[in-house]
Design a protein around this motif. Structure first.
Motif, mmCIF file in Angstrom:
data_model
loop_
_atom_site.group_PDB
_atom_site.id
_atom_site.type_symbol
_atom_site.label_atom_id
_atom_site.label_comp_id
_atom_site.label_asym_id
_atom_site.label_seq_id
_atom_site.Cartn_x
_atom_site.Cartn_y
_atom_site.Cartn_z
ATOM 1 N N ALA A 190 12.599 -2.498 -3.397
ATOM 2 C CA ALA A 190 13.468 -1.480 -2.806
ATOM 3 C C ALA A 190 13.246 -1.492 -1.295
ATOM 4 O O ALA A 190 12.243 -2.006 -0.804
ATOM 5 C CB ALA A 190 13.129 -0.113 -3.388
ATOM 6 N N THR A 191 14.172 -0.928 -0.573
ATOM 7 C CA THR A 191 14.150 -0.974 0.889
ATOM 8 C C THR A 191 12.835 -0.489 1.477
ATOM 9 O O THR A 191 12.271 -1.137 2.357
ATOM 10 C CB THR A 191 15.332 -0.179 1.463
ATOM 11 O OG1 THR A 191 16.529 -0.835 1.050
ATOM 12 C CG2 THR A 191 15.287 -0.121 2.974
ATOM 13 N N TRP A 192 12.335 0.661 1.023
ATOM 14 C CA TRP A 192 11.110 1.198 1.605
ATOM 15 C C TRP A 192 9.951 0.227 1.432
ATOM 16 O O TRP A 192 9.190 -0.030 2.357
ATOM 17 C CB TRP A 192 10.782 2.563 1.001
ATOM 18 C CG TRP A 192 9.537 3.158 1.563
ATOM 19 C CD1 TRP A 192 8.373 3.395 0.915
ATOM 20 C CD2 TRP A 192 9.317 3.586 2.920
ATOM 21 N NE1 TRP A 192 7.442 3.948 1.770
ATOM 22 C CE2 TRP A 192 7.995 4.071 3.009
ATOM 23 C CE3 TRP A 192 10.110 3.596 4.069
ATOM 24 C CZ2 TRP A 192 7.452 4.559 4.193
ATOM 25 C CZ3 TRP A 192 9.564 4.093 5.242
ATOM 26 C CH2 TRP A 192 8.257 4.567 5.298
ATOM 27 N N LYS A 193 9.809 -0.355 0.248
ATOM 28 C CA LYS A 193 8.730 -1.316 0.004
ATOM 29 C C LYS A 193 8.927 -2.576 0.846
ATOM 30 O O LYS A 193 7.971 -3.143 1.363
ATOM 31 C CB LYS A 193 8.632 -1.670 -1.481
ATOM 32 C CG LYS A 193 8.019 -0.560 -2.290
ATOM 33 C CD LYS A 193 7.781 -0.977 -3.718
ATOM 34 C CE LYS A 193 7.107 0.175 -4.447
ATOM 35 N NZ LYS A 193 6.703 -0.174 -5.784
ATOM 36 N N TRP A 194 10.187 -3.006 0.983
ATOM 37 C CA TRP A 194 10.480 -4.167 1.832
ATOM 38 C C TRP A 194 10.077 -3.870 3.279
ATOM 39 O O TRP A 194 9.446 -4.693 3.928
ATOM 40 C CB TRP A 194 11.971 -4.529 1.760
ATOM 41 C CG TRP A 194 12.333 -5.700 2.607
ATOM 42 C CD1 TRP A 194 12.313 -7.017 2.246
ATOM 43 C CD2 TRP A 194 12.770 -5.674 3.978
ATOM 44 N NE1 TRP A 194 12.698 -7.804 3.297
ATOM 45 C CE2 TRP A 194 12.987 -7.003 4.370
ATOM 46 C CE3 TRP A 194 12.992 -4.661 4.906
ATOM 47 C CZ2 TRP A 194 13.418 -7.347 5.654
ATOM 48 C CZ3 TRP A 194 13.414 -4.992 6.179
ATOM 49 C CH2 TRP A 194 13.627 -6.320 6.550
ATOM 50 N N MET A 195 10.432 -2.693 3.762
ATOM 51 C CA MET A 195 10.091 -2.312 5.135
ATOM 52 C C MET A 195 8.574 -2.358 5.344
ATOM 53 O O MET A 195 8.101 -2.919 6.337
ATOM 54 C CB MET A 195 10.630 -0.909 5.456
ATOM 55 C CG MET A 195 12.135 -0.854 5.584
ATOM 56 S SD MET A 195 12.794 0.836 5.644
ATOM 57 C CE MET A 195 12.170 1.401 7.215
ATOM 58 N N LEU A 196 7.827 -1.792 4.418
ATOM 59 C CA LEU A 196 6.371 -1.793 4.545
ATOM 60 C C LEU A 196 5.804 -3.208 4.499
ATOM 61 O O LEU A 196 4.826 -3.508 5.189
ATOM 62 C CB LEU A 196 5.739 -0.915 3.464
ATOM 63 C CG LEU A 196 6.026 0.580 3.576
ATOM 64 C CD1 LEU A 196 5.389 1.329 2.414
ATOM 65 C CD2 LEU A 196 5.559 1.144 4.907
ATOM 66 N N SER A 197 6.413 -4.077 3.717
ATOM 67 C CA SER A 197 5.930 -5.461 3.661
ATOM 68 C C SER A 197 6.199 -6.198 4.974
ATOM 69 O O SER A 197 5.456 -7.106 5.337
ATOM 70 C CB SER A 197 6.578 -6.216 2.499
ATOM 71 O OG SER A 197 7.922 -6.585 2.799
ATOM 72 N N GLN A 198 7.236 -5.814 5.678
ATOM 73 C CA GLN A 198 7.602 -6.484 6.922
ATOM 74 C C GLN A 198 6.785 -6.019 8.128
ATOM 75 O O GLN A 198 6.685 -6.734 9.124
ATOM 76 C CB GLN A 198 9.091 -6.279 7.236
ATOM 77 C CG GLN A 198 10.024 -6.811 6.175
ATOM 78 C CD GLN A 198 9.830 -8.285 5.911
ATOM 79 O OE1 GLN A 198 10.004 -9.105 6.804
ATOM 80 N NE2 GLN A 198 9.470 -8.635 4.694
ATOM 81 N N ILE A 199 6.226 -4.830 8.057
ATOM 82 C CA ILE A 199 5.554 -4.269 9.225
ATOM 83 C C ILE A 199 4.034 -4.344 9.155
ATOM 84 O O ILE A 199 3.356 -4.014 10.108
ATOM 85 C CB ILE A 199 5.975 -2.798 9.467
ATOM 86 C CG1 ILE A 199 5.613 -1.918 8.264
ATOM 87 C CG2 ILE A 199 7.448 -2.705 9.753
ATOM 88 C CD1 ILE A 199 4.852 -0.704 8.630
ATOM 89 N N ARG A 200 3.474 -4.799 8.051
ATOM 90 C CA ARG A 200 2.021 -4.819 7.919
ATOM 91 C C ARG A 200 1.447 -6.130 8.443
ATOM 92 O O ARG A 200 2.076 -7.180 8.367
ATOM 93 C CB ARG A 200 1.601 -4.588 6.479
ATOM 94 C CG ARG A 200 1.813 -5.777 5.584
ATOM 95 C CD ARG A 200 1.045 -5.600 4.274
ATOM 96 N NE ARG A 200 1.218 -6.756 3.446
ATOM 97 C CZ ARG A 200 0.540 -7.896 3.603
ATOM 98 N NH1 ARG A 200 -0.347 -8.030 4.548
ATOM 99 N NH2 ARG A 200 0.755 -8.929 2.798
#
Length: 185
Positions: free
Chosen positions: A38-48
């Motif tokens: 989902a978008t939120w999980k994708w976002m967190l994967s991209q910023i870590r």
């Protein structure tokens, strides 16, 4: 966003829940297909980074850059608002992730660390994301295991590499800015 009552009036929402607001602003997924996060999980994967640090500034910058990308698209091809289409589309997020990566390489990695670290990071440009000690030894042209282990330790300590079992991986935050593709070196 919560304080922008004009936005809520224009899109026809009155005191939406956080979940409703998120679904109006963002797509359900960035990459379509079964098994995609989902978008939120994708976002967190991209910023870590490689130490699994998720800096709040990266979330904010990713969203602001996605907004800029969406506005750029809207200037060229305006569209009418529809409740089933998010205000910021998936393509804007993908472009923003690439911009964020380039920015973090320059303003964090290249700005905060010494010349040796910069040279080591640049060696990964246009390469692959997943490495073994052997592939890193070849990348750096090191035959000395102690020298190689010191470089690996530094790159892991700063979050450029993460250790996954006996292998090392560059997190998405630093891939796009160096044109690094997924896969084994």
């Amino acid at each position: 966003i919560r304080k922008n009552h004009e936005l809520f009036r224009s899109i026809g929402l009155n005191r939406p829940s956080d979940k409703q607001l998120f679904s109006v602003l963002f797509p359900a997924q960035i990459n379509s297909g079964q098994g995609q996060p989902a978008t939120w999980k994708w976002m967190l994967s991209q910023i870590r980074d490689g130490n699994h640090v998720k800096a709040p500034r990266n979330v904010i910058d990713l969203c602001l850059m996605a907004q800029e990308e969406q506005l750029r698209k809207e200037r060229n091809a305006p569209r009418e608002f529809a409740m089933n289409i998010p205000l910021i589309e998936a393509d804007a997020f993908r472009k923003a992730a690439s911009r964020l990566s380039a920015l973090r390489i320059e303003d964090t990695l290249m700005a905060e660390y010494g010349e040796d670290v910069k040279i080591a990071i640049k060696a990964f440009r246009n390469g692959k994301s997943d490495h073994t000690e052997q592939s890193l030894s070849e990348l750096f042209h090191f035959s000395d295991k102690l020298q190689l282990s010191l470089v690996i330790k530094v790159l892991c300590d700063i979050g450029f590499l993460e250790q996954v079992g006996n292998e090392y991986r560059i997190p998405p935050l630093y891939r796009y800015g160096l044109n690094i593709t997924r896969g084994k070196a």
